[in-house]
Design a protein around this motif. Sequence first.
Motif, short mmCIF file in Angstrom:
data_model
loop_
_atom_site.label_atom_id
_atom_site.label_comp_id
_atom_site.label_asym_id
_atom_site.label_seq_id
_atom_site.Cartn_x
_atom_site.Cartn_y
_atom_site.Cartn_z
N SER A 8 6.83 10.46 -3.61
CA SER A 8 7.15 10.62 -2.19
C SER A 8 5.94 10.22 -1.35
O SER A 8 4.85 10.77 -1.52
N ALA A 9 6.16 9.27 -0.45
CA ALA A 9 5.07 8.73 0.37
C ALA A 9 5.66 7.69 1.31
O ALA A 9 6.86 7.38 1.24
N VAL A 10 4.81 7.16 2.17
CA VAL A 10 5.19 6.00 2.98
C VAL A 10 4.63 4.76 2.29
O VAL A 10 3.44 4.70 1.97
N TYR A 11 5.50 3.80 2.04
CA TYR A 11 5.09 2.56 1.38
C TYR A 11 5.00 1.47 2.45
O TYR A 11 5.98 1.15 3.12
N LEU A 12 3.80 0.93 2.60
CA LEU A 12 3.51 -0.05 3.66
C LEU A 12 3.26 -1.42 3.06
O LEU A 12 2.61 -1.56 2.02
N TYR A 60 0.85 -1.18 0.00
CA TYR A 60 0.00 0.00 0.00
C TYR A 60 0.89 1.24 0.00
O TYR A 60 2.06 1.18 0.42
N ARG A 61 0.32 2.37 -0.44
CA ARG A 61 1.04 3.63 -0.40
C ARG A 61 0.20 4.62 0.42
O ARG A 61 -1.02 4.70 0.25
N GLN A 62 0.88 5.37 1.28
CA GLN A 62 0.21 6.36 2.11
C GLN A 62 0.85 7.71 1.86
O GLN A 62 1.97 7.97 2.31
N LEU A 91 -4.56 4.84 3.18
CA LEU A 91 -3.70 3.94 2.44
C LEU A 91 -4.34 3.57 1.10
O LEU A 91 -5.53 3.32 1.02
N GLU A 92 -3.50 3.52 0.08
CA GLU A 92 -3.94 3.22 -1.28
C GLU A 92 -3.32 1.89 -1.69
O GLU A 92 -2.10 1.73 -1.67
N PHE A 93 -4.16 0.94 -2.10
CA PHE A 93 -3.70 -0.38 -2.51
C PHE A 93 -2.86 -0.31 -3.77
O PHE A 93 -3.21 0.40 -4.73
N LEU A 94 -1.75 -1.04 -3.80
CA LEU A 94 -0.89 -1.08 -4.98
C LEU A 94 -0.91 -2.45 -5.66
O LEU A 94 -1.24 -2.56 -6.85
#
Lengths: 113, 112
Positions: A87-91, A35-37, A43-46
């Motif tokens: 640029s983001a947090v990748y979870l 996911y990307r935040q 959170l956005e599903f990748l």
Amino acid sequence: GAGVSQSPSNKVTEKGKDVELRCDPISGHTALYWYRQSLGQGLEFLIYFQGNSAPDKSGLPSDRFSAERTGGSVSTLTIQRTQQEDSAVYLCASSLGVGAIQYFGAGTRLSVL
Amino acid sequence: GQQLNQSPQSMFIQEGEDVSMNCTSSSIFNTWLWYKQDPGEGPVLLIALYKAGELTSNGRLTAQFGITRKDSFLNISASIPSDVGIYFCAGQNSNSGYALNFGKGTSLLVTP
């Protein structure tokens, strides 16, 4: 390990460079999600991996993004030719199987200058 | 994915007060979940709801799965300072690989 492990915890890169982000899921978990935040967002599903099945790539924002999962365990998310909007947090999250509870790692904070 | 509408965006309350937040969607979900995220950490699951109309508690937390399957709420009773954080709702369906669809979060601040 005891939980989902992600590395690096922070990554600063220059625009145009490629980056690789790593995820070690909980041992025995067959499903793995990225996911990307973005700042101030949910959170956005990748992408999603389940066992040996073909991954569900429906959430990847562009063809600069790709991911693989080797041996049904460790996964790597690769971003080519990074842009500032990356640029983001990748979870990363893993679960025991489809539909099971997803456990998240602490994420990788990516900053593209 | 489906974007969920979560409100309020932020809350600033005093210790001991009760808190309520909710989430709505234009489409139905088979599962609703509530997560909490602390700074620098990944989200941690608080409550999972699997059946329309279900009301579930976890300590001071209570959550309900709306009867239409398009909404859910989370209540926190007698808030304490460690409740500070960002709360996210998430909806899940089997036809999307069980990927989670998240709301934008409710930021909770609790003053002693």
